[in-house]
Design an enzyme around this catalytic site. Sequence first.
Site, PDB file in Angstrom:
ATOM      1  CG  HIS A 261      -1.685   1.223   1.499  1.00  0.00           C
ATOM      2  ND1 HIS A 261      -2.505   1.778   0.374  1.00  0.00           N
ATOM      3  CD2 HIS A 261      -1.439   2.331   2.306  1.00  0.00           C
ATOM      4  CE1 HIS A 261      -2.890   3.127   1.070  1.00  0.00           C
ATOM      5  NE2 HIS A 261      -2.458   3.319   1.904  1.00  0.00           N
ATOM      6  CB  CYS A 262       3.486   2.408   2.129  1.00  0.00           C
ATOM      7  SG  CYS A 262       2.184   2.249   3.704  1.00  0.00           S
ATOM      8  CB  ILE A 263       7.003   1.701  -1.137  1.00  0.00           C
ATOM      9  CG1 ILE A 263       7.638   1.367   0.093  1.00  0.00           C
ATOM     10  CG2 ILE A 263       8.219   2.050  -2.083  1.00  0.00           C
ATOM     11  CD1 ILE A 263       8.622   0.264   0.403  1.00  0.00           C
ATOM     12  CB  VAL A 265       0.287   4.657  -2.472  1.00  0.00           C
ATOM     13  CG1 VAL A 265      -0.833   5.693  -2.409  1.00  0.00           C
ATOM     14  CG2 VAL A 265      -0.341   3.348  -3.150  1.00  0.00           C
ATOM     15  CG  ASP A 266       3.283   6.491   1.058  1.00  0.00           C
ATOM     16  OD1 ASP A 266       1.830   6.206   0.676  1.00  0.00           O
ATOM     17  OD2 ASP A 266       3.775   6.127   2.283  1.00  0.00           O
TER      18      ASP A 266
END
Length: 442
Positions: A261-263, A265-266
């Site tokens: 979810h993070c890398i 997307v952020d």
Amino acid sequence: MADDRVGVIGLGYVGLPLALAFAEAGCEVIGVDVDEGKVAALMAGRSPIRDVPEEALRAALASGRFRATPTYAALAEVEAMFICVPTPYDAMRAPDLSYVKAAAEGIVPYLRQGHLVILQSTTYPGTTEEVVRPILERSGLRAGEDFDLAFSPERIDPGNREWTVRNTPKVVGGVTPRSTARAAALLSRLGAPVHPVSSPRVAEMSKLLENIFRSVNIALVNELALLCERMGINIWEVIEAAKTKPFGFMAFYPGPGVGGHCIPVDPYYLSWKAREYDFYTKFIELAAEVNQAMPFHVVHRTAEALDRYAGKGLRGARAFVLGVAYKRETDDPRNSPAGRIIELLLTRGAEVAYHDPYVPRFRVGGDAFRREERELASVPLEEGWLRWADVVVIVTGHRAVDYGKVVETARLVVDTCNATAGLPRCSAIVVRLGAPMAPFPE
């Protein structure tokens, strides 16, 4: 205020571990999730997440300190609530805050004097105060006066048994000092240190910094891996050598792309928000571009290996993909580079099968790369499938997979994560990402 009754909105990879941790800490927890099937499974003691053992879920249910519901009305019973919903991006890489907005709107009818609301979903700086706060204040109550509002970023690392929601330090920033102090006091009940900051915006930016730091360094080593292939150098050997330096170096490893979810997307959340300030995050976006290109390189490398060692192209070739979760030892396929790799293989005419011990079904397509959606089912890792394949592509290096069997049985293996390192010489030709290929066969 004791805040003994806690609500958690969103019972996924972040919300469910948080809810059970508070239940174990002695709080009464109500979990809210609009997915009625998930709620029914949870209430029956079935965990949808590998990191949450069913024994822990059943213990929380039996204690009476945890229950799940699909309705927001139950939030009227709690004193504090966490928003732990997804924050994906859309097809154009713009932030999709629809889940956050829906959660805030669901709270509004039940928001009352003295409530504490903490947003945990990863997002851009300003979301708590510019998006969530105005929605909640439609209730007629004022944040920081009638109710408390804060942001505390989730720090869940799927598959990590050492660092969990119970011992990973927390960061928290509220709209007022009172909101910060109250949120910090509640989070401290989980047992980990809590680091208060001056505002929600600082807390939101800290989460992006953590993940963009990883994105940039992964991109650096991915780019070096591509260079090493051309130079005939093994990047994995280079990294092991560099790791011997006891200061000033932190090892990052190349791979088929980034997922979760993070890398992935952020960086886009921050670059999107930065444009509001006439600022362009060129360095960050370049790193994201490098990482997003890696699945294309994997498919190119696979085609090159087939041509070199099997004398055939991708069209009509049989590709067996090992691992579709975005990270080893997890059951989380969100944004996995395996999706793009499989789409590109199918688009170029290959037949594709996959095996993943933790992901029984995997959906690909429905995008610009492959309009047709297709759901694949994991097949057994057995000699028949390994012999069926013209090439085995290792995308996710789950420890549960017997790679010795893979290289003994398969004819050609493309290893994108160094899963076959250290194995004895075998009959298969192994092509590693970031390493030179063997000479053409005679």
